[in-house]
Design a protein around this motif. Structure first.
Motif, PDB file in Angstrom:
ATOM      1  N   ALA A 169      74.804  28.393 -13.728  1.00  0.00           N
ATOM      2  CA  ALA A 169      75.342  27.387 -14.643  1.00  0.00           C
ATOM      3  C   ALA A 169      75.440  26.029 -13.960  1.00  0.00           C
ATOM      4  O   ALA A 169      75.104  24.985 -14.547  1.00  0.00           O
ATOM      5  CB  ALA A 169      76.716  27.826 -15.154  1.00  0.00           C
ATOM      6  N   ALA A 170      75.888  26.015 -12.711  1.00  0.00           N
ATOM      7  CA  ALA A 170      76.030  24.757 -11.972  1.00  0.00           C
ATOM      8  C   ALA A 170      74.659  24.144 -11.685  1.00  0.00           C
ATOM      9  O   ALA A 170      74.494  22.916 -11.738  1.00  0.00           O
ATOM     10  CB  ALA A 170      76.788  24.997 -10.670  1.00  0.00           C
ATOM     11  N   ALA A 171      73.676  24.992 -11.372  1.00  0.00           N
ATOM     12  CA  ALA A 171      72.324  24.498 -11.106  1.00  0.00           C
ATOM     13  C   ALA A 171      71.729  23.865 -12.362  1.00  0.00           C
ATOM     14  O   ALA A 171      71.003  22.861 -12.284  1.00  0.00           O
ATOM     15  CB  ALA A 171      71.440  25.636 -10.611  1.00  0.00           C
ATOM     16  N   LYS A 172      72.044  24.433 -13.505  1.00  0.00           N
ATOM     17  CA  LYS A 172      71.557  23.861 -14.767  1.00  0.00           C
ATOM     18  C   LYS A 172      72.225  22.511 -15.032  1.00  0.00           C
ATOM     19  O   LYS A 172      71.574  21.563 -15.476  1.00  0.00           O
ATOM     20  CB  LYS A 172      71.819  24.831 -15.916  1.00  0.00           C
ATOM     21  N   LYS A 173      73.523  22.423 -14.759  1.00  0.00           N
ATOM     22  CA  LYS A 173      74.226  21.150 -14.955  1.00  0.00           C
ATOM     23  C   LYS A 173      73.660  20.060 -14.044  1.00  0.00           C
ATOM     24  O   LYS A 173      73.611  18.891 -14.425  1.00  0.00           O
ATOM     25  CB  LYS A 173      75.726  21.328 -14.687  1.00  0.00           C
ATOM     26  N   ALA A 174      73.247  20.468 -12.855  1.00  0.00           N
ATOM     27  CA  ALA A 174      72.694  19.506 -11.902  1.00  0.00           C
ATOM     28  C   ALA A 174      71.261  19.115 -12.258  1.00  0.00           C
ATOM     29  O   ALA A 174      70.708  18.189 -11.661  1.00  0.00           O
ATOM     30  CB  ALA A 174      72.734  20.083 -10.497  1.00  0.00           C
ATOM     31  N   GLY A 175      70.680  19.811 -13.221  1.00  0.00           N
ATOM     32  CA  GLY A 175      69.305  19.509 -13.615  1.00  0.00           C
ATOM     33  C   GLY A 175      68.269  20.225 -12.774  1.00  0.00           C
ATOM     34  O   GLY A 175      67.067  19.989 -12.925  1.00  0.00           O
ATOM     35  N   TRP A 176      68.725  21.106 -11.886  1.00  0.00           N
ATOM     36  CA  TRP A 176      67.793  21.833 -11.031  1.00  0.00           C
ATOM     37  C   TRP A 176      67.074  22.939 -11.787  1.00  0.00           C
ATOM     38  O   TRP A 176      65.945  23.293 -11.449  1.00  0.00           O
ATOM     39  CB  TRP A 176      68.535  22.459  -9.845  1.00  0.00           C
ATOM     40  N   MET A 177      67.742  23.491 -12.781  1.00  0.00           N
ATOM     41  CA  MET A 177      67.151  24.551 -13.605  1.00  0.00           C
ATOM     42  C   MET A 177      67.180  24.115 -15.056  1.00  0.00           C
ATOM     43  O   MET A 177      68.141  23.477 -15.499  1.00  0.00           O
ATOM     44  CB  MET A 177      67.923  25.866 -13.454  1.00  0.00           C
ATOM     45  N   LEU A 178      66.141  24.481 -15.788  1.00  0.00           N
ATOM     46  CA  LEU A 178      66.070  24.163 -17.206  1.00  0.00           C
ATOM     47  C   LEU A 178      65.995  25.450 -18.015  1.00  0.00           C
ATOM     48  O   LEU A 178      65.299  26.390 -17.612  1.00  0.00           O
ATOM     49  CB  LEU A 178      64.836  23.292 -17.496  1.00  0.00           C
ATOM     50  N   PRO A 179      66.701  25.534 -19.142  1.00  0.00           N
ATOM     51  CA  PRO A 179      66.663  26.740 -19.975  1.00  0.00           C
ATOM     52  C   PRO A 179      65.225  27.062 -20.377  1.00  0.00           C
ATOM     53  O   PRO A 179      64.480  26.197 -20.820  1.00  0.00           O
ATOM     54  CB  PRO A 179      67.503  26.343 -21.198  1.00  0.00           C
ATOM     55  N   GLY A 180      64.839  28.313 -20.172  1.00  0.00           N
ATOM     56  CA  GLY A 180      63.502  28.745 -20.555  1.00  0.00           C
ATOM     57  C   GLY A 180      62.397  28.170 -19.690  1.00  0.00           C
ATOM     58  O   GLY A 180      61.217  28.200 -20.075  1.00  0.00           O
ATOM     59  N   GLN A 181      62.757  27.660 -18.535  1.00  0.00           N
ATOM     60  CA  GLN A 181      61.775  27.027 -17.661  1.00  0.00           C
ATOM     61  C   GLN A 181      60.748  28.040 -17.159  1.00  0.00           C
ATOM     62  O   GLN A 181      61.084  29.138 -16.726  1.00  0.00           O
ATOM     63  CB  GLN A 181      62.497  26.398 -16.459  1.00  0.00           C
ATOM     64  N   ASP A 182      59.474  27.657 -17.227  1.00  0.00           N
ATOM     65  CA  ASP A 182      58.389  28.505 -16.744  1.00  0.00           C
ATOM     66  C   ASP A 182      58.002  28.028 -15.350  1.00  0.00           C
ATOM     67  O   ASP A 182      57.280  27.051 -15.192  1.00  0.00           O
ATOM     68  CB  ASP A 182      57.192  28.423 -17.696  1.00  0.00           C
ATOM     69  N   LEU A 183      58.496  28.718 -14.347  1.00  0.00           N
ATOM     70  CA  LEU A 183      58.283  28.286 -12.968  1.00  0.00           C
ATOM     71  C   LEU A 183      56.978  28.855 -12.399  1.00  0.00           C
ATOM     72  O   LEU A 183      56.600  29.991 -12.717  1.00  0.00           O
ATOM     73  CB  LEU A 183      59.441  28.750 -12.088  1.00  0.00           C
ATOM     74  N   PRO A 184      56.300  28.086 -11.546  1.00  0.00           N
ATOM     75  CA  PRO A 184      55.115  28.608 -10.872  1.00  0.00           C
ATOM     76  C   PRO A 184      55.509  29.795  -9.992  1.00  0.00           C
ATOM     77  O   PRO A 184      56.614  29.843  -9.456  1.00  0.00           O
ATOM     78  CB  PRO A 184      54.641  27.431 -10.015  1.00  0.00           C
ATOM     79  N   GLU A 185      54.607  30.740  -9.847  1.00  0.00           N
ATOM     80  CA  GLU A 185      54.896  31.896  -9.004  1.00  0.00           C
ATOM     81  C   GLU A 185      55.009  31.459  -7.545  1.00  0.00           C
ATOM     82  O   GLU A 185      54.220  30.642  -7.062  1.00  0.00           O
ATOM     83  CB  GLU A 185      53.788  32.937  -9.139  1.00  0.00           C
ATOM     84  N   VAL A 186      56.010  31.993  -6.861  1.00  0.00           N
ATOM     85  CA  VAL A 186      56.223  31.656  -5.454  1.00  0.00           C
ATOM     86  C   VAL A 186      55.531  32.697  -4.586  1.00  0.00           C
ATOM     87  O   VAL A 186      55.784  33.898  -4.718  1.00  0.00           O
ATOM     88  CB  VAL A 186      57.726  31.615  -5.115  1.00  0.00           C
TER      89      VAL A 186
END
Length: 202
Positions: free
Chosen positions: A170-187
């Protein structure tokens, strides 16, 4: 179930006969695996999201010797990679609460390292400081759940770790680091970190 003469028979479970201890242990281990695996994947996703965020918001300029931004990007990428390794190790192993909780602990510790890079990248903005603090709290809770007092089986410690992980997300989302439904590249996991394998006792 019936015999050759057509007589019905109850199975041991239907007859109320206690099942072998192994069956109960397997069920418990499977349930704990679900919890630890979910926390491992969540922490790895946080680390990957922060790495992606930093990459998207960093300068494309390259400087000899590396700038502070380049160091932040490299360290966040390393944290994301180690967290992904923990997910990979978990996927390749059989359920074992102590080992599973160590995977969750390691992923959470890596996510905390990524959060520290996120805070540096954002020049310690109020939201980034809060997100980093939440990530460190999640890491500490995951460590406690995996520690000698729990070994991944203590329900209270596991619940605290789950709650702390949710707060970190939740805190990471507030900081803008994570976005709801974000499709991240595979690590890419790359070569398994010796530190990771040592921490997992493998």
């Amino acid at each position: 179930m019936s015999d050759p003469d057509g007589n019905e028979h109850l199975s041991s479970a239907q007859a109320g006969v206690p099942q072998p201890p192994e069956a109960a242990e397997d069920t418990t281990e499977q349930k704990l695996r679900v919890s630890h695996a979910a926390r491992t994947r969540s922490a790895a996703s946080r680390a990957a999201a922060i790495c992606h965020y930093i990459g998207q918001h960093s300068s494309d300029e390259k400087h000899e010797g590396g700038t502070a931004d380049e160091q932040i990007s490299w360290k966040s990428a390393h944290a994301a990679r180690v967290a992904a390794q923990a997910v990979a190790v978990l996927a390749e192993s059989s359920p074992a609460p102590a080992a599973d909780s160590r995977c969750a602990r390691n992923a959470s510790a890596s996510a905390a390292q990524a959060a520290q890079m996120g805070q540096l990248h954002d020049s310690s903005s109020e939201l980034s400081v809060a997100a980093c603090r939440a990530a460190l709290t999640a890491s500490q809770a995951a460590a406690a759940a995996a520690g000698a007092g729990g070994l991944g089986e203590n329900e209270t410690l596991n619940a605290k770790a789950d709650a702390a992980e949710a707060d970190a997300v939740a805190a990471a989302k507030k900081a803008g680091w994570m976005l709801p439904g974000q499709d991240l590249p595979e690590v890419s996991t790359g070569i398994r970190s010796p530190d990771l394998m040592s921490m997992l006792h493998l």
